[in-house]
Every structure is written in structure tokens, then in C-alpha cells.
Design a protein around this motif. Sequence first.
Motif, PDB file in Angstrom:
ATOM      1  N   CYS A  80       0.841  -1.204   0.000  1.00  0.00           N
ATOM      2  CA  CYS A  80       0.000   0.000   0.000  1.00  0.00           C
ATOM      3  C   CYS A  80       0.874   1.251   0.000  1.00  0.00           C
ATOM      4  N   TYR A  81       1.926   1.221   0.792  1.00  0.00           N
ATOM      5  CA  TYR A  81       2.797   2.384   0.894  1.00  0.00           C
ATOM      6  C   TYR A  81       3.490   2.664  -0.446  1.00  0.00           C
ATOM      7  N   LEU A  82       3.878   1.601  -1.162  1.00  0.00           N
ATOM      8  CA  LEU A  82       4.506   1.789  -2.466  1.00  0.00           C
ATOM      9  C   LEU A  82       3.516   2.401  -3.467  1.00  0.00           C
ATOM     10  N   ILE A  83       2.239   2.116  -3.306  1.00  0.00           N
ATOM     11  CA  ILE A  83       1.215   2.674  -4.195  1.00  0.00           C
ATOM     12  C   ILE A  83       0.919   4.131  -3.846  1.00  0.00           C
ATOM     13  N   HIS A  84       0.708   4.417  -2.583  1.00  0.00           N
ATOM     14  CA  HIS A  84       0.223   5.734  -2.156  1.00  0.00           C
ATOM     15  C   HIS A  84       1.327   6.716  -1.760  1.00  0.00           C
ATOM     16  N   GLY A  85       2.457   6.219  -1.268  1.00  0.00           N
ATOM     17  CA  GLY A  85       3.552   7.105  -0.867  1.00  0.00           C
ATOM     18  C   GLY A  85       3.302   7.796   0.463  1.00  0.00           C
ATOM     19  N   GLU A  86       4.302   8.522   0.907  1.00  0.00           N
ATOM     20  CA  GLU A  86       4.242   9.199   2.210  1.00  0.00           C
ATOM     21  C   GLU A  86       3.125  10.240   2.254  1.00  0.00           C
ATOM     22  N   ALA A  87       2.915  10.948   1.158  1.00  0.00           N
ATOM     23  CA  ALA A  87       1.910  12.014   1.136  1.00  0.00           C
ATOM     24  C   ALA A  87       0.497  11.475   1.363  1.00  0.00           C
ATOM     25  N   GLU A  88       0.232  10.246   0.927  1.00  0.00           N
ATOM     26  CA  GLU A  88      -1.090   9.635   1.076  1.00  0.00           C
ATOM     27  C   GLU A  88      -1.038   8.419   2.004  1.00  0.00           C
ATOM     28  N   LYS A  89      -0.144   8.475   2.970  1.00  0.00           N
ATOM     29  CA  LYS A  89       0.066   7.341   3.859  1.00  0.00           C
ATOM     30  C   LYS A  89      -1.214   6.922   4.580  1.00  0.00           C
ATOM     31  N   LYS A  90      -2.081   7.892   4.857  1.00  0.00           N
ATOM     32  CA  LYS A  90      -3.328   7.578   5.579  1.00  0.00           C
ATOM     33  C   LYS A  90      -4.240   6.662   4.770  1.00  0.00           C
ATOM     34  N   ARG A  91      -4.014   6.551   3.470  1.00  0.00           N
ATOM     35  CA  ARG A  91      -4.831   5.667   2.637  1.00  0.00           C
ATOM     36  C   ARG A  91      -4.357   4.214   2.700  1.00  0.00           C
ATOM     37  N   CYS A  92      -3.194   3.989   3.283  1.00  0.00           N
ATOM     38  CA  CYS A  92      -2.633   2.638   3.359  1.00  0.00           C
ATOM     39  C   CYS A  92      -3.385   1.794   4.385  1.00  0.00           C
ATOM     40  N   ASN A  93      -3.566   0.545   4.060  1.00  0.00           N
ATOM     41  CA  ASN A  93      -4.101  -0.401   5.041  1.00  0.00           C
ATOM     42  C   ASN A  93      -3.035  -0.685   6.091  1.00  0.00           C
ATOM     43  N   GLU A  94      -3.471  -0.918   7.315  1.00  0.00           N
ATOM     44  CA  GLU A  94      -2.540  -1.324   8.364  1.00  0.00           C
ATOM     45  C   GLU A  94      -2.111  -2.763   8.105  1.00  0.00           C
ATOM     46  N   ALA A  95      -0.839  -3.037   8.351  1.00  0.00           N
ATOM     47  CA  ALA A  95      -0.317  -4.383   8.118  1.00  0.00           C
ATOM     48  C   ALA A  95      -1.003  -5.399   9.026  1.00  0.00           C
ATOM     49  N   GLU A  96      -1.269  -6.561   8.461  1.00  0.00           N
ATOM     50  CA  GLU A  96      -1.847  -7.683   9.203  1.00  0.00           C
ATOM     51  C   GLU A  96      -0.908  -8.880   9.219  1.00  0.00           C
ATOM     52  N   LEU A  97       0.067  -8.890   8.299  1.00  0.00           N
ATOM     53  CA  LEU A  97       0.955 -10.040   8.146  1.00  0.00           C
ATOM     54  C   LEU A  97       2.401  -9.587   8.091  1.00  0.00           C
ATOM     55  N   VAL A  98       3.301 -10.461   8.531  1.00  0.00           N
ATOM     56  CA  VAL A  98       4.729 -10.191   8.452  1.00  0.00           C
ATOM     57  C   VAL A  98       5.426 -11.435   7.914  1.00  0.00           C
ATOM     58  N   TYR A  99       6.269 -11.243   6.901  1.00  0.00           N
ATOM     59  CA  TYR A  99       7.057 -12.329   6.326  1.00  0.00           C
ATOM     60  C   TYR A  99       8.514 -11.908   6.297  1.00  0.00           C
ATOM     61  N   GLY A 100       9.411 -12.890   6.365  1.00  0.00           N
ATOM     62  CA  GLY A 100      10.836 -12.596   6.316  1.00  0.00           C
ATOM     63  C   GLY A 100      11.456 -12.576   7.697  1.00  0.00           C
ATOM     64  N   GLU A 101      12.705 -12.133   7.746  1.00  0.00           N
ATOM     65  CA  GLU A 101      13.470 -12.090   8.983  1.00  0.00           C
ATOM     66  C   GLU A 101      13.412 -10.690   9.587  1.00  0.00           C
ATOM     67  N   PRO A 102      13.592 -10.581  10.908  1.00  0.00           N
ATOM     68  CA  PRO A 102      13.599  -9.258  11.535  1.00  0.00           C
ATOM     69  C   PRO A 102      14.593  -8.319  10.851  1.00  0.00           C
ATOM     70  N   MET A 103      14.166  -7.105  10.610  1.00  0.00           N
ATOM     71  CA  MET A 103      14.915  -6.034   9.950  1.00  0.00           C
ATOM     72  C   MET A 103      14.876  -6.136   8.424  1.00  0.00           C
ATOM     73  N   GLU A 104      14.468  -7.275   7.872  1.00  0.00           N
ATOM     74  CA  GLU A 104      14.308  -7.407   6.421  1.00  0.00           C
ATOM     75  C   GLU A 104      12.911  -7.933   6.105  1.00  0.00           C
ATOM     76  N   GLU A 105      11.984  -7.686   7.027  1.00  0.00           N
ATOM     77  CA  GLU A 105      10.643  -8.244   6.877  1.00  0.00           C
ATOM     78  C   GLU A 105       9.807  -7.423   5.901  1.00  0.00           C
ATOM     79  N   VAL A 106       8.790  -8.075   5.354  1.00  0.00           N
ATOM     80  CA  VAL A 106       7.797  -7.432   4.497  1.00  0.00           C
ATOM     81  C   VAL A 106       6.484  -7.416   5.270  1.00  0.00           C
ATOM     82  N   LEU A 107       5.868  -6.243   5.360  1.00  0.00           N
ATOM     83  CA  LEU A 107       4.580  -6.085   6.037  1.00  0.00           C
ATOM     84  C   LEU A 107       3.483  -5.991   4.990  1.00  0.00           C
ATOM     85  N   LEU A 108       2.395  -6.711   5.207  1.00  0.00           N
ATOM     86  CA  LEU A 108       1.343  -6.776   4.199  1.00  0.00           C
ATOM     87  C   LEU A 108      -0.044  -6.730   4.821  1.00  0.00           C
TER      88      LEU A 108
END
Length: 200
Positions: free
Chosen positions: A53-81
Motif C-alpha cells: 500500500c505504501y509503495l502505491i500511495h507514498g508518504e503524502a497519502e500514507k493515511k490511505r494505506c491499510n494497516e499491516a496484518e501479516l509479516v514475512y521474512g526475517e527481523p529487519m528485512e521483513e515485508v509487512l502486508l
Amino acid sequence: MAKVSIGLRGWRFDEDEVFTDEGEFRPLDEVPDDTRRRLIRLTYLQGKPCDACYLIHGEAEKKRCNEAELVYGEPMEEVLLCADHEADFLYWFREAGGSAHRETEAFRDEFHEWFASGERAPEGYGGLEHVDTDVDALPTPPDPDELNRRLNESHGGTRKRIDLRTGEITYEEWNGGDEDDEETTDDLGDVDLGQDYPTK
């Protein structure tokens, strides 16, 4: 041994490693290192936006992003979705070469580049079946203040500090008071504190 997600789905923890028989979080010193690091990291990730969501909307429209519900990967290199973008991540990981970056420092960046270039999962691509017996009962990790309090119980003379971004724990001398209570002195040279000095 039962597995449980805490705060976000994705990372799974052995219940016996994290909880006491009474269902309370174990003291952090009793939790294995990797599990403790993930728990600490989760306190930082709670409430963050979905990466896609953040890659789609960017910092300026951050409020439009869904809150993350899932985490994949290792700590510090994780992907939030969020749930809407989980299938895109799984397609990247399974079908588009993402698994080659598992447990590497490039993991998150590689997914971000793939997604930002317009790649997506095909229509109808299936995600994972998440079995939730009671979604509202998903345990929440202790907040940062509570983590620090628990970590410093019975450690007279030293204090442990947690870096919530990295999960690293450091030690420092501590007199038991607040940081602001520590006495500080400045070298004032030849200034006579009893002398009246002109203000102009």
C-alpha cells in the motif's frame, strides 16, 4: 507443541517458549534469543502500514494505506502486508524468484522493486489459508515500556535497553533512578558562580 501468531500473522511462535502455564508472557530472559528478537521487533511493527500500500500511495497519502496484518521474512528485512496484497507477495515468493532472497539482506528490497515495477499476482491467485479460531483473541506483544520493565526486573546495578528497531539488547550502569536524575557537571573554567555579572 502449538504454534501461535502474536500481533501480526506470519511469524509463528511455540506457545511454550512464549507463555507460562497461566497464559502470561514469560520473562524475556527465559525466552530463546531468536524468539525474543522477533517479539521485540513486533512491538515496533504494530500499527505500521502495508509495504505494498505504501509503495502505491507514498508518504503524502500514507493515511490511505491499510494497516499491516501479516509479516514475512526475517527481523529487519521483513515485508509487512495487508490481506489485499498477501497474494502478490506469495506469487513473487513462489513463482517470480523471491524465494532466492530468503534470509538475505535483499529480501525486502527485492520484493519492493518487483511490486513497484507494476508486477502483481495473476487474477485469482490463491493466498494462504489462515486458520483463526478467534481473530479478536490474537495476543498482542507487551508495549515497549512493559518490555523494558520486565527486562530490568531483578537486575540491580545494571539496566538493559532494547532497540525496538533491531531487537538488540545492551547493558548500562544504572543507579535505579530516571535518566534525568543523573547528576551532570559542566566545566565552567574560572567562572565565579557567586559573582554578579553584567547582562549587557
